[in-house]
Every structure is written in structure tokens, then in C-alpha cells.
Design a protein around this motif. Sequence first.
Motif, PDB file in Angstrom:
ATOM      1  N   LEU A  27      43.582  56.737  48.804  1.00 48.32           N
ATOM      2  CA  LEU A  27      43.318  55.422  49.381  1.00 48.32           C
ATOM      3  C   LEU A  27      41.896  55.395  49.910  1.00 48.32           C
ATOM      4  O   LEU A  27      41.432  56.366  50.524  1.00 48.32           O
ATOM      5  CB  LEU A  27      44.309  55.113  50.503  1.00 48.32           C
ATOM      6  N   GLY A  28      41.208  54.290  49.658  1.00 49.99           N
ATOM      7  CA  GLY A  28      39.816  54.194  50.090  1.00 49.99           C
ATOM      8  C   GLY A  28      39.483  52.813  50.614  1.00 49.99           C
ATOM      9  O   GLY A  28      40.145  51.825  50.291  1.00 49.99           O
ATOM     10  N   TRP A  29      38.452  52.748  51.442  1.00 46.20           N
ATOM     11  CA  TRP A  29      37.992  51.486  52.025  1.00 46.20           C
ATOM     12  C   TRP A  29      36.605  51.709  52.606  1.00 46.20           C
ATOM     13  O   TRP A  29      36.176  52.851  52.830  1.00 46.20           O
ATOM     14  CB  TRP A  29      38.944  51.027  53.128  1.00 46.20           C
ATOM     15  N   ASP A  30      35.888  50.633  52.828  1.00 48.18           N
ATOM     16  CA  ASP A  30      34.576  50.693  53.484  1.00 48.18           C
ATOM     17  C   ASP A  30      34.522  49.612  54.549  1.00 48.18           C
ATOM     18  O   ASP A  30      35.068  48.522  54.347  1.00 48.18           O
ATOM     19  CB  ASP A  30      33.437  50.462  52.481  1.00 48.18           C
ATOM     20  N   ASP A  95      31.575  57.870  49.851  1.00 51.46           N
ATOM     21  CA  ASP A  95      32.216  57.487  48.594  1.00 51.46           C
ATOM     22  C   ASP A  95      33.522  58.239  48.399  1.00 51.46           C
ATOM     23  O   ASP A  95      33.782  59.234  49.059  1.00 51.46           O
ATOM     24  CB  ASP A  95      31.277  57.785  47.416  1.00 51.46           C
ATOM     25  N   GLY A  96      34.327  57.753  47.446  1.00 50.49           N
ATOM     26  CA  GLY A  96      35.571  58.443  47.104  1.00 50.49           C
ATOM     27  C   GLY A  96      36.708  58.099  48.043  1.00 50.49           C
ATOM     28  O   GLY A  96      36.596  57.230  48.915  1.00 50.49           O
ATOM     29  N   ASP A  97      37.828  58.801  47.872  1.00 51.79           N
ATOM     30  CA  ASP A  97      39.019  58.546  48.682  1.00 51.79           C
ATOM     31  C   ASP A  97      38.743  58.879  50.148  1.00 51.79           C
ATOM     32  O   ASP A  97      38.149  59.902  50.467  1.00 51.79           O
ATOM     33  CB  ASP A  97      40.184  59.412  48.193  1.00 51.79           C
ATOM     34  N   ASP A  98      39.221  58.013  51.018  1.00 49.92           N
ATOM     35  CA  ASP A  98      39.102  58.281  52.452  1.00 49.92           C
ATOM     36  C   ASP A  98      40.271  59.126  52.945  1.00 49.92           C
ATOM     37  O   ASP A  98      40.100  59.979  53.806  1.00 49.92           O
ATOM     38  CB  ASP A  98      39.020  56.975  53.230  1.00 49.92           C
TER      39      ASP A  98
END
Length: 199
Positions: A27-30, A95-98
Motif C-alpha cells: 500500500l502506498g500514498w503521498d 517512492d514505492g510501497d509505504d
Amino acid sequence: MSISLVKGQKVDLTKGNAGLSSILVGLGWDPAEAESKGMFGFKKKAANIDCDASALMLNADNKLPDPKHVICFYNLKSPCGSVRHTGDNLTGAGDGDDEQISIDLANIPSNIEKVLMVVNIYQCESRGQDFGMIRSAYIRVLNPANKQELIRFNLTDSYAGMTALVVGEVYRHNGEWKFNAIGEGAHAKHIDILSQKYL
């Protein structure tokens, strides 16, 4: 080759992927950049938002058999060991999965029908934060044996005012495992509050 999903789409995981007995859910987010006025004009700054991914192991009645079936930042492993959280990321930067959740499909207990993936914002109320301040959120499923991405679901809806996201689920169907792209916003300031609706 990875399959890109849209909200509400369901796809097979194990059918057609011979030998796939475990998966890695990333799961990822910014943080979205907000403009702030300083001495030298406007400048963009990303908010420091601590999102927490969790997995809820649910039975055929869509209920948690036990509170210990909530796998999250303070409970990194299910009682059976088939679902594991790899650890908390405090900022979402980079970057990438958090955050990642490992699921051993072959060893999930027979009374568990689905693993629901959710994300909360830590201390959302005291920090005045919601998912309208998050961008580029996604969930993806990888084959841990070769790190090949199998599916990806980019969450593109507006989640302003929402403090939790029900992202997707891995579920049993006719002896196989499938994935459902959910992408629904919710109001829950902590994973314990969100999980209460499944008790």
C-alpha cells in the motif's frame, strides 16, 4: 504482466497463477502539497501525515472471530501467523510501497473467508487531517517469490473529509482466492474504532 483495476472490479489471484500460495500486499500514498504564503511568496509544502495500513481477517458472516485478527502497527502478526504486517511507516515519504502485508494463502484458517485491507490516519482529529490531504494512493498485489506485480488498484476518487479507507479485499471463491478493488471512504479515527463494526 500487472492488471490495472478499477473500483468494484474483481479478479482471480490463484486461478491462472499455478503454485501461488502466498502474496505480498503493498500500500502506498503521498501527502498532497499545500501552498503556504511566506515572506517570499507562495511555496508548496507536503503535510506530515502518518497513515497506517491494517488487515482484518473476517469469517463468512463478515465478522472478526477475535480482536487479534486485526493485523496492524501494534499487532504485527495474526494468531495463526498467516498474515503479517512488515512494520509502520510514519510519514509516507519516498517512492514505492509505504507499508506491506504478507499473506500466506495456503495457511489461512478455514473459518477465515476474506482479508480486508484498510488504511487510517494516525491522530487524524488532533492533527486536523483527512484523506483529502493524500494523493497517489494505491494497493497492489505481488508474488513474493519473484516480486512480480500481479495487480494494482489506484485510488482516484476524492476522499476529502474521510479519515479511513477500505481499500480492497482478498477473498475465497470456489476454492480459489480472488481480489476485490473496493476504494470506499469511511469515518474512523483509529483502527480499533473501524474494526468494531466487524465484531
